[in-house]
Write an enzyme that holds these catalytic residues in place. Structure first.
Site, PDB file in Angstrom:
ATOM      1  N   LYS A 183       6.822  -3.983   8.131  1.00 45.39           N
ATOM      2  CA  LYS A 183       6.193  -4.409   6.870  1.00 45.39           C
ATOM      3  C   LYS A 183       6.587  -3.454   5.751  1.00 45.39           C
ATOM      4  CE  LYS A 183       2.880  -0.998   6.507  1.00 45.39           C
ATOM      5  NZ  LYS A 183       3.013   0.085   5.532  1.00 45.39           N
ATOM      6  N   ASP A 240      -3.685  -0.803  10.233  1.00 47.98           N
ATOM      7  CA  ASP A 240      -2.604  -1.756   9.929  1.00 47.98           C
ATOM      8  C   ASP A 240      -2.385  -2.785  11.031  1.00 47.98           C
ATOM      9  OD1 ASP A 240      -1.813  -0.747   7.538  1.00 47.98           O
ATOM     10  OD2 ASP A 240       0.025   0.208   8.262  1.00 47.98           O
TER      11      ASP A 240
HETATM   12  O1  C5P Z   1      -6.088   3.607  10.975  1.00 49.94           O
HETATM   13  P1  C5P Z   1      -5.033   4.596  11.274  1.00 49.94           P
HETATM   14  O2  C5P Z   1      -5.102   5.132  12.676  1.00 49.94           O
HETATM   15  O3  C5P Z   1      -3.665   4.139  10.912  1.00 49.94           O
HETATM   16  O4  C5P Z   1      -5.327   5.829  10.321  1.00 49.94           O
HETATM   17  C1  C5P Z   1      -4.754   7.105  10.503  1.00 49.94           C
HETATM   18  C2  C5P Z   1      -5.406   8.047   9.535  1.00 49.94           C
HETATM   19  O5  C5P Z   1      -5.033   7.722   8.196  1.00 49.94           O
HETATM   20  C3  C5P Z   1      -6.911   8.014   9.524  1.00 49.94           C
HETATM   21  O6  C5P Z   1      -7.455   8.874  10.483  1.00 49.94           O
HETATM   22  C4  C5P Z   1      -7.243   8.484   8.122  1.00 49.94           C
HETATM   23  O7  C5P Z   1      -7.113   9.878   8.023  1.00 49.94           O
HETATM   24  C5  C5P Z   1      -6.100   7.878   7.302  1.00 49.94           C
HETATM   25  N1  C5P Z   1      -6.468   6.591   6.703  1.00 49.94           N
HETATM   26  C6  C5P Z   1      -7.350   6.568   5.640  1.00 49.94           C
HETATM   27  N2  C5P Z   1      -7.682   5.374   5.062  1.00 49.94           N
HETATM   28  C7  C5P Z   1      -7.157   4.213   5.518  1.00 49.94           C
HETATM   29  C8  C5P Z   1      -6.252   4.231   6.596  1.00 49.94           C
HETATM   30  C9  C5P Z   1      -5.937   5.433   7.177  1.00 49.94           C
HETATM   31  O8  C5P Z   1      -7.817   7.615   5.190  1.00 49.94           O
HETATM   32  N3  C5P Z   1      -7.500   3.075   4.926  1.00 49.94           N
END
Ligand code: C5P
Length: 286
Positions: free
Chosen positions: A9, A132
């Site tokens: 993406k 995501d």
């Molecule tokens: O959801 P994911 O595992 O991809 O997120 C990894 C990190 O990225 C989270 O622990 C957070 O620190 C940050 N994040 C965030 N806000 C989001 C998505 C991710 O702060 N909307």
């Protein structure tokens, strides 16, 4: 055996609205699958095995493994699988490769194990794996809000060609590190994404002035050498250069496939690697 393409993406726009109590950030983003993909193949087996054509990708920390393990536990199945992952999407690049692989794993194992979990249930599991991951269950063009997991399908700007440059700049713990660099100055109210969304809903061309990304300000500091890649793209003739996700991948919209190939050739002449892709609709993915 079941084989699925796990598309990459780009973010046509990405606004960060605020920092939430739970540590995540509230987003307004438009996600778009493009024709660059990893492949996931699953075959029946007694236990879970993950094989990959890239070294160091088969451990239990891989999101594919986590997805398979989660689905196995949540469904209570005693079936296993051999999962083959062929990586083409650059890793930790802002192109969602790991998330797309995880989503393709959920979909393919749901079919292989005949679990018949519906999309809302799969989306619930997907959101446990990463913000995501739910997007990739349908792919195409979607507005993502919340932490990115609340989705609304939009019309895909079909036949839109793009050129991606994915700099090989590693930042440990990239995504949280990049979110950690954001300050209140980087937060916006989502109105630019609302305009972008409105244009896409009515099937209009992508309004490029609405393609903003909250990580633009911090990206040059976070990724040493990113600026050089951006300048080379401009020098090679790219009109505008956009950051995808939390980076470091950069992309430019081009008018046609041949314009994309020409841009890739000029980038090659300057010693840089461009990837020519086009938008993929949800129907093409599924
Ligand atoms: O959801 P994911 O595992 O991809 O997120 C990894 C990190 O990225 C989270 O622990 C957070 O620190 C940050 N994040 C965030 N806000 C989001 C998505 C991710 O702060 N909307």
């Amino acid at each position: 055996m079941i084989t699925l393409k796990a598309y990459a993406k780009i973010n046509l726009g990405l606004e960060v609205i605020s920092r939430r109590e739970d540590g995540f950030h509230e987003l307004a983003t438009v996600l778009q699958t493009v024709s660059l993909f990893d492949e996931i193949a699953v075959a029946p087996a007694d236990a879970l095995t993950l094989r990959c054509d890239r070294k160091g990708m088969t451990g239990e920390r891989n999101l594919v493994w986590k997805a398979a393990d989660l689905l196995q536990k949540e469904s209570g199945t005693d079936q296993g699988a051999v999962i083959d992952l062929i990586k083409t999407i650059p890793i930790a690049a802002g192109l969602g490769g790991g998330s797309s692989d995880a989503s393709a794993t959920l979909r393919s194992l749901n079919a292989l194990w005949k679990l018949d979990l519906d999309t809302p249930r799969l989306a619930e599991l997907a959101s446990q794996l990463g913000s995501d991951v739910p997007f990739f269950l349908q792919g195409g063009t979607q507005l993502g809000t919340g932490r990115g997991e609340l989705l609304e399908p939009l019309l895909t700007p079909q036949g839109q060609w793009l050129v991606i440059v994915s700099p090989d700049i590693r930042v440990p713990g990239k995504t949280p590190a990049l979110y950690g660099r954001l300050g209140p100055d980087d937060f916006t109210d989502g109105s630019t994404t609302a305009k972008l969304t409105e244009a896409l809903r009515s099937g209009e061309a992508i309004p490029e002035e609405c393609m903003v990304n909250a990580f633009e300000r911090v990206a040059d500091d976070a990724f040493p050498g990113l600026d050089r890649h951006r300048n080379v793209m401009l020098k090679a003739g790219a009109d505008q250069v956009h950051l995808s996700g939390s980076g470091p991948s950069l992309f430019s919209l081009v008018k046609s496939e041949s314009a994309g190939v020409a841009l890739r050739r000029r980038l090659g002449g300057l010693g840089f690697h461009g990837i020519v892709v086009q938008t993929v609709t949800s129907e093409e993915q599924n």
